[in-house]
Design an enzyme around this catalytic site. Structure first.
Site, PDB file in Angstrom:
ATOM      1  N   GLY A 159      15.676  -7.858  12.989  1.00 49.54           N
ATOM      2  CA  GLY A 159      14.530  -7.175  13.581  1.00 49.54           C
ATOM      3  C   GLY A 159      14.662  -5.664  13.612  1.00 49.54           C
TER       4      GLY A 159
ATOM      5  CB  THR B   7       7.666 -14.056  14.545  1.00 44.67           C
ATOM      6  OG1 THR B   7       7.902 -14.702  13.306  1.00 44.67           O
ATOM      7  CG2 THR B   7       8.064 -14.965  15.677  1.00 44.67           C
TER       8      THR B   7
ATOM      9  CG  HIS C 214       1.728 -16.019   5.648  1.00 44.22           C
ATOM     10  ND1 HIS C 214       1.946 -14.843   6.320  1.00 44.22           N
ATOM     11  CD2 HIS C 214       2.721 -16.859   6.051  1.00 44.22           C
ATOM     12  CE1 HIS C 214       3.016 -14.977   7.097  1.00 44.22           C
ATOM     13  NE2 HIS C 214       3.496 -16.190   6.952  1.00 44.22           N
TER      14      HIS C 214
END
Ligand code: A3P
Length: 307
Positions: A275, A76, A134
């Site tokens: 994160g 992301t 991916h």
């Protein structure tokens, strides 16, 4: 996607299987284990059928840029940075425009589609030359390898990936989705991209989540250079580089998408948890860490020996 799944029925039935429970199994395809017909998110389908379809149908252009990663490795973040950098002339990032930037109003996953997704396979033209995947290096559609296009790969400490993935699947499961499991294929996965980045440095950039956290400014400049959109001295001096970094920061994006974290298929909030680097120490026992370190070291030594 149902049509794609049907098209590959016979091929999938012939693959080796690993039963997870009575209704769910993984299939081994080109050395990696995949779900079959599994619908993870509305804009991404990482099933074996989607990979087969992209291998059969996708035609890369030499100007394309692919952002490759194992799940939960910083996809992301990398999508956000790539999109913000390449589109900074079209979508301004200064204080006045930031709130209406597509990364805020839609989602990084809507801005940069996955190659192996239904929407993308149905309409490849909407990617605008920037796509994510991916898919392991060794299973990429042939045209990506043979064209002169660029690939950026982001790697993350496998223990943090494991914990991030575990939380992610728990969130999805609350919504009734099926559980999954992770194994040491992430090392095999990394090996392909790492080896290729040594062999084809002009075409493949190898980043790590940890270095991107530690030295965001210089790593973002390196990323911009590589994807052919270098940040100028003027942009450095007038604060534009810092604006890109802030727009794509965990704080900014998680805040923008926090109202949407219910685990549903249209949710974007599920891509933001903590994160940080090293959160796995808060979940894994010393014994588990030792075991994972041994596996990682073994795979890494194997990787060095065979590269
Ligand atoms: P954690 O679960 O450890 O917090 P992916 O995007 O590949 O699905 O990876 C998700 C992981 O990246 C999650 O890690 C998520 O919180 C973190 N992440 C998402 N956006 C980020 C950003 N802008 N900066 C740093 N980390 C980010």
């Amino acid at each position: 996607m149902a049509i794609i799944i049907e098209r590959y029925n016979e091929k999938v039935l012939a693959l080796p299987r690993n039963e997870i429970d009575t209704n769910l199994y993984l299939c081994k395809y080109q050395n990696f284990w995949y779900h079959h017909g599994f619908w993870l998110h509305s804009n991404a389908n990482f099933s074996v059928e989607a990979i087969m379809a992209s291998q059969d149908e996708f035609q890369a252009l030499p100007t394309d840029v692919f952002l490759a990663s194992q799940v939960k490795s910083g996809t992301t973040w990398l999508k956000s940075l790539g999109f913000a950098i390449l589109n900074r002339a079209k979508f301004k990032i200064d204080k006045d425009s930031c709130a209406i930037h597509p990364l805020i109003t839609t989602s990084p996953h809507d801005c940069v589609p996955f190659l192996e997704s239904e929407s993308f396979l149905n309409n490849p033209s909407y990617a605008n030359g920037l796509m994510a995947t991916h898919i392991p290096y060794t299973s990429l559609p042939q045209s990506i390898i043979s064209s002169d296009c660029r690939i950026v790969y982001i790697h993350r400490n496998p223990k943090d990936v494991l914990i991030s993935f575990w939380h992610f699947m728990n969130t999805l499961r609350e919504d009734g989705s099926s559980p999954t499991k992770i194994d040491d294929t992430f090392e095999l996965f990394r090996k392909g991209y790492y080896k290729a980045s040594l062999e084809r440095p002009n075409n493949i950039l190898f980043l790590t989540y940890e270095k991107l956290k530690e030295d965001t400014y210089n790593e973002v400049k390196r990323l911009a250079n590589f994807i052919g959109s270098s940040l100028t001295k003027e942009e450095e001096d007038d604060g534009s580089v810092q604006e890109i970094i802030e727009l794509c920061s965990f704080k900014k994006l998680s805040e923008a998408h926090k109202g949407n974290k219910d685990g549903s298929q249209s949710s974007n909030g599920i891509y933001f948890r903590k994160g940080i680097v090293g959160d796995s120490v808060n979940y894994l026992t010393t014994e588990m860490i030792k075991t994972l370190d041994v596996i990682t070291k073994e795979k890494f030594d194997e990787m060095i020996l065979t590269s």
